[in-house]
Design a protein around this motif. Structure first.
Motif, PDB file in Angstrom:
ATOM      1  N   PRO A 255       7.739  -5.652   3.583  1.00 28.27           N
ATOM      2  CA  PRO A 255       8.203  -4.981   4.844  1.00 28.27           C
ATOM      3  C   PRO A 255       9.434  -5.564   5.425  1.00 28.27           C
ATOM      4  CG  PRO A 255       5.869  -5.718   5.054  1.00 28.27           C
ATOM      5  CD  PRO A 255       6.376  -6.396   3.766  1.00 28.27           C
ATOM      6  N   THR A 256      10.028  -4.521   5.609  1.00 30.29           N
ATOM      7  CA  THR A 256      11.371  -4.918   6.420  1.00 30.29           C
ATOM      8  C   THR A 256      11.529  -5.008   8.116  1.00 30.29           C
ATOM      9  OG1 THR A 256      12.189  -2.721   6.216  1.00 30.29           O
ATOM     10  CG2 THR A 256      12.839  -4.083   4.369  1.00 30.29           C
ATOM     11  N   THR A 257      10.198  -4.565   8.685  1.00 30.84           N
ATOM     12  CA  THR A 257       9.958  -4.325   9.753  1.00 30.84           C
ATOM     13  C   THR A 257       9.414  -5.513  10.408  1.00 30.84           C
ATOM     14  OG1 THR A 257       9.562  -1.996   9.511  1.00 30.84           O
ATOM     15  CG2 THR A 257       8.850  -2.763  11.346  1.00 30.84           C
ATOM     16  N   ILE A 258       9.917  -6.125  11.443  1.00 30.90           N
ATOM     17  CA  ILE A 258       9.274  -7.183  12.357  1.00 30.90           C
ATOM     18  C   ILE A 258       9.157  -8.777  11.726  1.00 30.90           C
ATOM     19  CG2 ILE A 258       7.413  -8.002  14.030  1.00 30.90           C
ATOM     20  CD1 ILE A 258       7.241  -5.103  14.728  1.00 30.90           C
ATOM     21  N   VAL A 259       8.565  -8.725  10.488  1.00 31.24           N
ATOM     22  CA  VAL A 259       7.898  -9.793   9.958  1.00 31.24           C
ATOM     23  C   VAL A 259       9.027 -10.979   9.583  1.00 31.24           C
ATOM     24  CG1 VAL A 259       5.755  -8.832   9.037  1.00 31.24           C
ATOM     25  CG2 VAL A 259       7.836  -8.600   7.532  1.00 31.24           C
ATOM     26  N   VAL A 283       6.292  -9.170 -11.992  1.00 29.77           N
ATOM     27  CA  VAL A 283       5.828  -8.601 -10.946  1.00 29.77           C
ATOM     28  C   VAL A 283       6.731  -7.525 -10.085  1.00 29.77           C
ATOM     29  CG1 VAL A 283       4.782  -8.926  -8.583  1.00 29.77           C
ATOM     30  CG2 VAL A 283       4.390 -10.681 -10.393  1.00 29.77           C
ATOM     31  N   LYS A 284       6.202  -6.400 -10.058  1.00 24.30           N
ATOM     32  CA  LYS A 284       7.283  -5.632  -9.282  1.00 24.30           C
ATOM     33  C   LYS A 284       7.203  -5.641  -7.904  1.00 24.30           C
ATOM     34  CE  LYS A 284       5.995  -1.628 -12.735  1.00 24.30           C
ATOM     35  NZ  LYS A 284       5.183  -2.436 -13.394  1.00 24.30           N
ATOM     36  N   VAL A 285       8.513  -5.619  -7.515  1.00 26.17           N
ATOM     37  CA  VAL A 285       8.702  -6.009  -5.987  1.00 26.17           C
ATOM     38  C   VAL A 285       9.699  -5.237  -5.407  1.00 26.17           C
ATOM     39  CG1 VAL A 285       9.740  -7.622  -4.351  1.00 26.17           C
ATOM     40  CG2 VAL A 285       8.322  -8.369  -6.074  1.00 26.17           C
ATOM     41  N   ARG A 286       9.287  -4.290  -4.142  1.00 23.88           N
ATOM     42  CA  ARG A 286      10.036  -3.347  -3.627  1.00 23.88           C
ATOM     43  C   ARG A 286       9.905  -3.742  -1.933  1.00 23.88           C
ATOM     44  NH1 ARG A 286       8.056   1.148  -0.918  1.00 23.88           N
ATOM     45  NH2 ARG A 286       6.021   1.412  -0.986  1.00 23.88           N
ATOM     46  N   ARG A 287      10.899  -3.246  -1.059  1.00 23.26           N
ATOM     47  CA  ARG A 287      11.059  -3.370   0.147  1.00 23.26           C
ATOM     48  C   ARG A 287      10.935  -2.084   0.756  1.00 23.26           C
ATOM     49  NH1 ARG A 287      12.933  -9.128   0.854  1.00 23.26           N
ATOM     50  NH2 ARG A 287      13.727  -9.768  -1.169  1.00 23.26           N
ATOM     51  N   ALA A 288      10.188  -2.112   2.073  1.00 24.77           N
ATOM     52  CA  ALA A 288      10.045  -0.660   2.848  1.00 24.77           C
ATOM     53  C   ALA A 288       9.781  -1.125   4.177  1.00 24.77           C
ATOM     54  CB  ALA A 288       9.062  -0.097   2.125  1.00 24.77           C
ATOM     55  N   ALA A 289      10.331  -0.114   4.861  1.00 25.04           N
ATOM     56  CA  ALA A 289      10.102  -0.250   6.370  1.00 25.04           C
ATOM     57  C   ALA A 289       8.439   0.301   6.619  1.00 25.04           C
ATOM     58  CB  ALA A 289      10.866   0.862   7.097  1.00 25.04           C
ATOM     59  N   PHE A 290       7.754  -0.462   7.420  1.00 22.09           N
ATOM     60  CA  PHE A 290       6.441  -0.182   7.896  1.00 22.09           C
ATOM     61  C   PHE A 290       6.345   0.487   9.628  1.00 22.09           C
ATOM     62  CE2 PHE A 290       5.472  -1.996   4.280  1.00 22.09           C
ATOM     63  CZ  PHE A 290       4.198  -2.003   3.742  1.00 22.09           C
ATOM     64  N   LEU A 364       2.187   2.511   1.471  1.00 23.33           N
ATOM     65  CA  LEU A 364       1.567   1.785   0.303  1.00 23.33           C
ATOM     66  C   LEU A 364       1.696   2.598  -0.878  1.00 23.33           C
ATOM     67  CD1 LEU A 364      -1.154  -0.463   1.767  1.00 23.33           C
ATOM     68  CD2 LEU A 364       1.231  -1.189   1.130  1.00 23.33           C
ATOM     69  N   GLY A 365       2.449   2.208  -2.211  1.00 22.78           N
ATOM     70  CA  GLY A 365       2.268   2.935  -3.260  1.00 22.78           C
ATOM     71  C   GLY A 365       0.820   2.712  -3.732  1.00 22.78           C
ATOM     72  N   PRO A 366       0.344   3.279  -4.826  1.00 22.96           N
ATOM     73  CA  PRO A 366      -0.887   2.988  -5.664  1.00 22.96           C
ATOM     74  C   PRO A 366      -0.858   1.460  -6.083  1.00 22.96           C
ATOM     75  CG  PRO A 366       0.281   4.916  -6.422  1.00 22.96           C
ATOM     76  CD  PRO A 366       1.537   3.996  -5.838  1.00 22.96           C
ATOM     77  N   ASN A 367      -1.846   0.908  -5.493  1.00 20.88           N
ATOM     78  CA  ASN A 367      -2.330  -0.672  -6.198  1.00 20.88           C
ATOM     79  C   ASN A 367      -1.351  -1.411  -5.456  1.00 20.88           C
ATOM     80  OD1 ASN A 367      -4.738   0.318  -7.461  1.00 20.88           O
ATOM     81  ND2 ASN A 367      -3.431   0.965  -9.247  1.00 20.88           N
ATOM     82  N   GLU A 368      -0.656  -1.447  -4.407  1.00 21.46           N
ATOM     83  CA  GLU A 368       0.337  -2.161  -4.150  1.00 21.46           C
ATOM     84  C   GLU A 368      -0.341  -3.121  -3.260  1.00 21.46           C
ATOM     85  OE1 GLU A 368       4.831  -0.862  -3.762  1.00 21.46           O
ATOM     86  OE2 GLU A 368       3.589  -0.005  -2.224  1.00 21.46           O
ATOM     87  N   LEU A 369       0.249  -4.497  -3.196  1.00 16.11           N
ATOM     88  CA  LEU A 369      -0.199  -5.215  -2.286  1.00 16.11           C
ATOM     89  C   LEU A 369       1.121  -5.529  -1.302  1.00 16.11           C
ATOM     90  CD1 LEU A 369      -1.930  -7.956  -4.622  1.00 16.11           C
ATOM     91  CD2 LEU A 369      -3.139  -6.526  -2.910  1.00 16.11           C
ATOM     92  N   ILE A 370       0.616  -6.116   0.045  1.00 16.35           N
ATOM     93  CA  ILE A 370       1.931  -6.400   0.903  1.00 16.35           C
ATOM     94  C   ILE A 370       2.168  -7.884   1.032  1.00 16.35           C
ATOM     95  CG2 ILE A 370       2.488  -6.171   3.306  1.00 16.35           C
ATOM     96  CD1 ILE A 370      -0.746  -4.282   2.606  1.00 16.35           C
ATOM     97  N   ALA A 371       3.247  -8.270   0.893  1.00 11.89           N
ATOM     98  CA  ALA A 371       3.863  -9.683   1.083  1.00 11.89           C
ATOM     99  C   ALA A 371       4.712  -9.961   1.849  1.00 11.89           C
ATOM    100  CB  ALA A 371       4.374  -9.916  -0.467  1.00 11.89           C
ATOM    101  N   TYR A 372       4.665 -11.240   2.734  1.00 13.21           N
ATOM    102  CA  TYR A 372       5.502 -11.507   3.770  1.00 13.21           C
ATOM    103  C   TYR A 372       5.330 -12.944   4.245  1.00 13.21           C
ATOM    104  CZ  TYR A 372       2.415  -9.420   7.220  1.00 13.21           C
ATOM    105  OH  TYR A 372       1.286  -9.255   8.127  1.00 13.21           O
ATOM    106  N   PRO A 373       6.200 -13.642   4.867  1.00 15.88           N
ATOM    107  CA  PRO A 373       5.645 -15.112   5.131  1.00 15.88           C
ATOM    108  C   PRO A 373       4.752 -15.106   6.088  1.00 15.88           C
ATOM    109  CG  PRO A 373       8.151 -14.746   5.294  1.00 15.88           C
ATOM    110  CD  PRO A 373       7.550 -13.432   5.329  1.00 15.88           C
ATOM    111  N   SER A 374       3.721 -15.867   5.864  1.00 10.54           N
ATOM    112  CA  SER A 374       2.453 -16.159   6.683  1.00 10.54           C
ATOM    113  C   SER A 374       2.986 -16.369   8.302  1.00 10.54           C
ATOM    114  CB  SER A 374       1.761 -17.309   6.294  1.00 10.54           C
ATOM    115  OG  SER A 374       1.232 -17.172   4.895  1.00 10.54           O
ATOM    116  N   VAL A 375       3.759 -17.327   8.422  1.00 10.98           N
ATOM    117  CA  VAL A 375       4.452 -17.606   9.834  1.00 10.98           C
ATOM    118  C   VAL A 375       6.024 -17.727   9.514  1.00 10.98           C
ATOM    119  CG1 VAL A 375       4.332 -18.942  11.809  1.00 10.98           C
ATOM    120  CG2 VAL A 375       2.305 -19.012  10.252  1.00 10.98           C
ATOM    121  N   ALA A 376       6.516 -17.264  10.442  1.00  8.62           N
ATOM    122  CA  ALA A 376       8.165 -17.230  10.404  1.00  8.62           C
ATOM    123  C   ALA A 376       8.877 -18.516  10.834  1.00  8.62           C
ATOM    124  CB  ALA A 376       8.766 -16.267  11.469  1.00  8.62           C
TER     125      ALA A 376
END
Length: 454
Positions: A255-259, A283-290, A364-376
């Protein structure tokens, strides 16, 4: 007694136990001795000496007779201080429940792990009533982050003692709860694996609640493999359906939103380095707004947090009586904010939540998982937070910000260690998936763990 088994994973201990090279009685005595001798006496609120020794003796007997209950036979486990233990009051990190009626039976998940051969070693400390992501407790002391080498730092909460007990090598696993990040935050701050299961994956019978619309459970461990084994046992299973697969088959969306807002440089550096390693591994990695993230925080700003509304409903009589004087002032202040949330506001929060859960599926795309830092940020120093309540509120919100998204959207999630940030402190890499996709999430975590941690 030579203490040479501390700090090992469940898998390492299981090999020794199943091969007859380590007796559960010896392991339990070693663990109890280490806990008593440890310089930080705020980690455990109660040791279960008699029970642990009885369970270890029974485990040892089964092993001698060839009746092992499986991979978790003889493995010690610590329980957050809000799981019912038969014969003891459930105090939930608070002194106001010290004289509560003792539990008549173990919580269902406590029973499940006992049935798998695990040994309840003790209860561990927590934020009072599980209502903070920082882990401070004025009643039983604040467990100190064992990864800090400069000055005392917080453990993260609310499963503070759970994380410190595992990170200090006193037990290989502790079971925590997660309403806004309380498994994943302390795991990230202490360099552990923290798995927040989908809400409803385990029985909640015998678990002291915080907010039933958000509450979930999960283990804090040294490895994903350990978490997978414990997950199966907590559901009454013998084996897990999770299989080892290649990392190259997974797709992540960042996500490019908030996190990433106001994230520390060291956290960004560690997270981005992990993403680069994952990309190099196929691993396929893309960025997207949420947009749902923005909407989530907007509804919180307008009506108040869902957790606060439900926590106030749970504790309103306690807050109106003399017990409030014996509670952590910061917990009292935060819980009382729930009084301002109207019934109309509460119902609106639930309505928006239901819609946002659906909206995220379109991102979310098909079978995508969300990834970002657990804590900032990495674990902050303790002293300023104890001295300044305004700072406490500010840092508590920032600490919870990234993880609470997953609770609100009803996700499951795993925090994986992904290197170090400022002051050499651990950084967490959070993988999340929609509710009910726990096997897929754990399969991915198992496949990506070593790459993320490299």
């Amino acid at each position: 007694m030579t203490q040479n088994h501390l700090g090992k994973s469940i898998a390492q201990l299981s090999v020794l136990i199943q091969s007859g090279n380590l007796d559960p009685v010896e392991l339990v005595e070693e663990s109890l001795d280490a806990i008593r001798a440890h310089r930080d006496q705020a980690i455990f609120t109660r040791l279960l000496d008699d029970r642990a020794k009885d369970e270890a003796a029974a485990s040892s007997k089964r092993l001698r007779e060839g009746r092992s209950r499986g991979l978790l036979e003889g493995i010690p486990v610590a329980w957050k201080d809000l799981f019912d233990i038969a014969g003891l009051p459930t105090t939930a990190g608070s002194v106001v429940l010290a004289d509560a009626t003792p539990a008549q039976a173990d919580a269902d998940v406590v029973k499940a792990l006992k049935a798998a051969g695990m040994i309840a070693i003790g209860r561990v400390n927590m934020s009072e009533f599980a209502f903070s992501g920082l882990g401070l407790n004025p009643h039983y002391g604040t467990p100190l982050n064992p990864r800090a080498s400069d000055e005392p730092r917080i453990p993260g909460g609310s499963s503070s003692g759970s994380a410190v007990a595992v990170a200090s090598g006193l037990v290989p696993v502790s079971i925590g709860t997660d309403t806004g990040g309380s498994v994943r935050i302390p795991s990230a701050f202490n360099g552990l694996v923290g798995y927040k299961a989908s809400r409803g994956r385990y029985s909640m019978a015998g678990v002291f609640p915080l907010a039933t619309s958000l509450d979930s459970l999960g283990p804090l461990t040294r490895t994903v493999q350990d978490a997978i084994w414990v997950d199966a046992a907590m559901r009454g299973g013998i084996m897990s359906d999770v299989a080892r697969v290649a990392a190259s088959g997974f797709s992540l969306v960042v996500p490019t939103t908030i996190v990433m807002d106001d994230a520390e440089e060291g956290v960004i550096r560690a997270f981005e380095a992990a993403l680069a390693r994952l990309s190099a591994a196929g691993v396929k990695v893309r960025r997207a707004a949420f947009p749902a993230f923005d909407a989530l925080f907007q509804v919180m700003a307008e009506h108040g947090p869902l957790v606060t509304a439900e926590a106030f409903a749970l504790h309103h009589r306690r807050l109106a009586g003399p017990e409030a004087q014996a509670m952590d002032r910061r917990v009292v202040a935060r819980t009382r904010l729930g009084e301002k949330i109207t019934l109309v506001g509460y119902l609106e929060i639930l309505k928006v939540r239901e819609q946002l859960i659906k909206d995220v599926q379109t991102t979310l795309g098909p079978n995508e998982l969300i990834a970002y830092p657990s804590v900032a940020h990495v674990a902050p120093t303790l002293a300023p937070l104890e001295a300044d309540d305004d700072l406490f509120v500010k840092i508590n919100f920032k600490t919870l910000r990234n993880t609470l998204i997953g609770n609100f959207l009803d996700w499951c999630g795993v925090s994986l260690p992904c290197g170090n940030g400022g002051a050499g402190m651990p950084v967490g890499f959070l993988l999340s998936a929609p509710k009910g996709q726990d096997e897929r999430l754990l399969t991915a975590a198992l496949a990506l763990e070593e790459i993320v941690a490299a």
